[in-house]
Scaffold this active site. Structure first.
Site, PDB file in Angstrom:
ATOM      1  N   GLY A  10      53.601  33.177  33.541  1.00  0.00           N
ATOM      2  CA  GLY A  10      54.644  33.522  34.502  1.00  0.00           C
ATOM      3  C   GLY A  10      54.550  34.941  35.011  1.00  0.00           C
ATOM      4  N   PRO A  14      48.360  41.461  40.485  1.00  0.00           N
ATOM      5  CA  PRO A  14      47.936  41.796  41.849  1.00  0.00           C
ATOM      6  C   PRO A  14      46.495  41.330  42.091  1.00  0.00           C
ATOM      7  CG  PRO A  14      48.982  43.680  40.783  1.00  0.00           C
ATOM      8  CD  PRO A  14      48.765  42.654  39.711  1.00  0.00           C
ATOM      9  N   GLY A  17      42.314  44.520  42.119  1.00  0.00           N
ATOM     10  CA  GLY A  17      42.471  45.601  41.142  1.00  0.00           C
ATOM     11  C   GLY A  17      41.334  46.593  41.300  1.00  0.00           C
ATOM     12  N   LEU A  18      41.483  47.750  40.671  1.00  0.00           N
ATOM     13  CA  LEU A  18      40.418  48.750  40.716  1.00  0.00           C
ATOM     14  C   LEU A  18      39.549  48.611  39.467  1.00  0.00           C
ATOM     15  CD1 LEU A  18      39.446  51.324  42.378  1.00  0.00           C
ATOM     16  CD2 LEU A  18      40.440  52.623  40.481  1.00  0.00           C
ATOM     17  N   GLY A  19      38.238  48.369  39.654  1.00  0.00           N
ATOM     18  CA  GLY A  19      37.291  48.408  38.538  1.00  0.00           C
ATOM     19  C   GLY A  19      37.065  49.847  38.114  1.00  0.00           C
ATOM     20  N   ASP A  45      41.470  47.682  36.022  1.00  0.00           N
ATOM     21  CA  ASP A  45      40.644  46.978  35.041  1.00  0.00           C
ATOM     22  C   ASP A  45      39.914  48.001  34.175  1.00  0.00           C
ATOM     23  OD1 ASP A  45      39.427  44.384  34.119  1.00  0.00           O
ATOM     24  OD2 ASP A  45      37.649  45.628  34.459  1.00  0.00           O
ATOM     25  N   TYR A  50      34.045  51.255  28.340  1.00  0.00           N
ATOM     26  CA  TYR A  50      33.672  52.088  29.493  1.00  0.00           C
ATOM     27  C   TYR A  50      33.790  53.579  29.174  1.00  0.00           C
ATOM     28  CZ  TYR A  50      34.351  47.638  31.975  1.00  0.00           C
ATOM     29  OH  TYR A  50      34.303  46.324  32.373  1.00  0.00           O
ATOM     30  N   LYS A  79      39.942  45.797  27.203  1.00  0.00           N
ATOM     31  CA  LYS A  79      39.069  44.766  26.607  1.00  0.00           C
ATOM     32  C   LYS A  79      38.644  45.143  25.191  1.00  0.00           C
ATOM     33  CE  LYS A  79      37.217  43.918  31.231  1.00  0.00           C
ATOM     34  NZ  LYS A  79      37.061  45.238  31.856  1.00  0.00           N
ATOM     35  N   HIS A 112      35.849  41.024  25.494  1.00  0.00           N
ATOM     36  CA  HIS A 112      34.943  41.487  26.551  1.00  0.00           C
ATOM     37  C   HIS A 112      33.741  40.550  26.726  1.00  0.00           C
ATOM     38  CE1 HIS A 112      33.725  45.523  28.613  1.00  0.00           C
ATOM     39  NE2 HIS A 112      33.225  44.492  29.269  1.00  0.00           N
TER      40      HIS A 112
HETATM   41  N1  NAP Z   1      34.050  41.913  31.976  1.00  0.00           N
HETATM   42  C1  NAP Z   1      32.839  42.376  32.146  1.00  0.00           C
HETATM   43  O1  NAP Z   1      31.910  42.114  31.371  1.00  0.00           O
HETATM   44  C2  NAP Z   1      32.565  43.251  33.331  1.00  0.00           C
HETATM   45  C3  NAP Z   1      31.245  43.496  33.720  1.00  0.00           C
HETATM   46  C4  NAP Z   1      31.039  44.287  34.846  1.00  0.00           C
HETATM   47  C5  NAP Z   1      32.121  44.819  35.547  1.00  0.00           C
HETATM   48  N2  NAP Z   1      33.391  44.590  35.119  1.00  0.00           N
HETATM   49  C6  NAP Z   1      34.551  45.168  35.830  1.00  0.00           C
HETATM   50  O2  NAP Z   1      34.422  44.849  37.215  1.00  0.00           O
HETATM   51  C7  NAP Z   1      34.462  46.042  37.984  1.00  0.00           C
HETATM   52  C8  NAP Z   1      33.661  45.858  39.258  1.00  0.00           C
HETATM   53  O3  NAP Z   1      32.304  45.596  38.986  1.00  0.00           O
HETATM   54  P1  NAP Z   1      31.160  46.712  39.108  1.00  0.00           P
HETATM   55  O4  NAP Z   1      31.770  48.061  38.972  1.00  0.00           O
HETATM   56  O5  NAP Z   1      30.089  46.350  38.157  1.00  0.00           O
HETATM   57  O6  NAP Z   1      30.564  46.537  40.549  1.00  0.00           O
HETATM   58  P2  NAP Z   1      31.093  46.415  42.056  1.00  0.00           P
HETATM   59  O7  NAP Z   1      32.547  46.640  42.129  1.00  0.00           O
HETATM   60  O8  NAP Z   1      30.503  45.150  42.558  1.00  0.00           O
HETATM   61  O9  NAP Z   1      30.287  47.579  42.769  1.00  0.00           O
HETATM   62  C9  NAP Z   1      30.551  48.933  42.549  1.00  0.00           C
HETATM   63  C10 NAP Z   1      29.625  49.715  43.481  1.00  0.00           C
HETATM   64  O10 NAP Z   1      29.979  49.433  44.849  1.00  0.00           O
HETATM   65  C11 NAP Z   1      30.220  50.664  45.540  1.00  0.00           C
HETATM   66  N3  NAP Z   1      31.286  50.392  46.526  1.00  0.00           N
HETATM   67  C12 NAP Z   1      32.616  50.253  46.313  1.00  0.00           C
HETATM   68  N4  NAP Z   1      33.271  49.994  47.445  1.00  0.00           N
HETATM   69  C13 NAP Z   1      32.333  49.962  48.425  1.00  0.00           C
HETATM   70  C14 NAP Z   1      32.392  49.747  49.824  1.00  0.00           C
HETATM   71  N5  NAP Z   1      33.548  49.512  50.428  1.00  0.00           N
HETATM   72  N6  NAP Z   1      31.221  49.784  50.522  1.00  0.00           N
HETATM   73  C15 NAP Z   1      30.052  50.027  49.889  1.00  0.00           C
HETATM   74  N7  NAP Z   1      29.932  50.237  48.567  1.00  0.00           N
HETATM   75  C16 NAP Z   1      31.067  50.215  47.833  1.00  0.00           C
HETATM   76  C17 NAP Z   1      30.650  51.634  44.459  1.00  0.00           C
HETATM   77  O11 NAP Z   1      30.357  52.967  44.851  1.00  0.00           O
HETATM   78  P3  NAP Z   1      31.516  54.120  44.940  1.00  0.00           P
HETATM   79  O12 NAP Z   1      32.217  54.175  43.622  1.00  0.00           O
HETATM   80  O13 NAP Z   1      30.722  55.346  45.239  1.00  0.00           O
HETATM   81  O14 NAP Z   1      32.415  53.710  46.085  1.00  0.00           O
HETATM   82  C18 NAP Z   1      29.725  51.212  43.311  1.00  0.00           C
HETATM   83  O15 NAP Z   1      28.435  51.762  43.492  1.00  0.00           O
HETATM   84  C19 NAP Z   1      33.919  47.094  37.018  1.00  0.00           C
HETATM   85  O16 NAP Z   1      34.132  48.415  37.449  1.00  0.00           O
HETATM   86  C20 NAP Z   1      34.636  46.691  35.749  1.00  0.00           C
HETATM   87  O17 NAP Z   1      35.976  47.140  35.782  1.00  0.00           O
HETATM   88  C21 NAP Z   1      33.637  43.790  34.037  1.00  0.00           C
END
Ligand code: NAP
Length: 319
Positions: A10, A14, A17-19, A45, A50, A79, A112
């Site tokens: 329930g 949002p 979210g911000l990674g 997130d 991290y 996580k 995780h």
């Molecule tokens: N549960 C898991 O095992 C797991 C694994 C991986 C990730 N995650 C989570 O998911 C989040 C997102 O995944 P991710 O960080 O791996 O990759 P992502 O969000 O796919 O990509 C991040 C990359 O994209 C760039 N970017 C962001 N906005 C952009 C835009 N508008 N145009 C062009 N480039 C852009 C960022 O650079 P700048 O920062 O310079 O903008 C960074 O280099 C993570 O941060 C984390 O919180 C979870």
């Protein structure tokens, strides 16, 4: 466009979210969270793995004490790292995250990975660093996760990187089903079967690496990785709607009814990513993007596979 999702319990999540993975320069995460809060992000997130939860905690603390936002407007995920799957280690691991985040509770706590490693290991380097799931089953860790809800330390619990098979096993044995499965998801890895299973079982899917995770360390990248942002279909749709490629990629998830957590440390890109909520993709756009699926993982999981490890790509992904 859906701005929020209702979890099975329930509570409201949002949809964007911000990674925060890889924001690891000093103050980078602090600044990223402060700017994101000012732009209207309310879902963050995080993960102990991290290494930046203290900066996130400070940013939230300052934003709340300066009256920018209230705690109950925020949705904070953390996580459980793989080294703390033993039931005795689960609550202390969350407590460390709570201390770092300067919070009394978090909104969502995820396992995780479906991978267990020894408690004195940061990231495994040899086979003997691992614990097999026969020795430390996921269901045993999940029971300890359930206790965290009863203790009021997290509002919801979920998993990450779980296959349909592993979700079925947890659901069969649990008293609290996972509210969320956070997995890699983008047009090259559309995960139709998993998304359908989660929808049928009221599990919210959160998409990670939605932009292709281009800033991963070189140890986790391959030379011949395909680019999502440069794909001609994504570029054509972006040009047609006068939006950015990233906005097309983010909007695609929202159109599928999923939550998505793009990471950016850059305020301009954070603003653009959040504005994806206003992008309207057509049925034809969605059909064209559907053709891009090639079951390609950026986070391939090979880092869990080494001599002596009980984990193989087959038993991590069950495919
Ligand atoms: N549960 C898991 O095992 C797991 C694994 C991986 C990730 N995650 C989570 O998911 C989040 C997102 O995944 P991710 O960080 O791996 O990759 P992502 O969000 O796919 O990509 C991040 C990359 O994209 C760039 N970017 C962001 N906005 C952009 C835009 N508008 N145009 C062009 N480039 C852009 C960022 O650079 P700048 O920062 O310079 O903008 C960074 O280099 C993570 O941060 C984390 O919180 C979870």
């Amino acid at each position: 466009m859906t701005h929020t999702h209702q979890l099975s319990t329930g509570r409201t999540l949002p949809s964007i979210g911000l990674g925060t993975w890889k924001s690891d320069q000093p103050n980078e995460t602090y600044n990223a969270v402060r700017s994101a809060l000012k732009l209207g992000y309310r879902h963050f997130d995080c993960a102990s793995g991290y290494g930046n939860e203290k900066e996130i905690g400070l940013a939230i603390h300052h934003a709340v004490s300066e009256g920018e936002v209230t705690r109950d407007e925020l949705f904070i995920t953390s996580k459980l790292w793989n080294a703390f799957h033993h039931p005795d280690d689960v609550q202390p691991a969350l407590q460390r995250s709570l201390n770092d985040l300067q919070l009394d509770y978090i909104d969502l706590y995820l396992m995780h990975w479906p991978i267990a490693i020894k408690s004195d290991v940061g990231f495994p380097e040899k086979g003997s660093d691992f614990i097999s799931l026969d020795d430390l089953p996921l269901n045993v860790t999940w029971q300890a996760m359930e206790t965290l809800v009863k203790q009021g330390l997290t509002k919801d619990i979920g998993v990450s990187n779980f296959s349909v098979k592993k979700l079925r096993d947890v659901i069969a044995a649990c008293s609290i089903p996972p509210a969320v499965n956070q997995v890699e998801l983008h047009p090259y890895l559309q995960q139709g079967t998993l998304v359908d299973f989660c929808r049928d079982n009221s599990i919210c899917v959160i998409a990670y690496a939605p932009l292709g995770s281009g800033d991963r360390p070189s140890s986790l990248t391959k030379l011949d990785e395909p680019s999502l942002l440069d794909h001609p279909t994504i570029q054509r749709i972006a040009n047609k709607h006068h939006v950015t490629e990233a906005q097309v990629l983010i909007s695609w998830h929202l159109n599928r009814g999923l939550s998505v957590i793009p990471k950016s440390s850059n305020p301009d890109r954070q603003a653009l990513n959040l504005a994806s909520l206003k992008v309207q993709l057509s049925e034809e756009d969605m059909a064209d993007i559907a053709l891009m699926d090639k079951h390609y993982r950026y986070l391939h999981g090979e880092f869990w596979v080494m001599d002596g490890s009980p984990y193989t790509l087959e038993n991590v992904w069950d495919e």
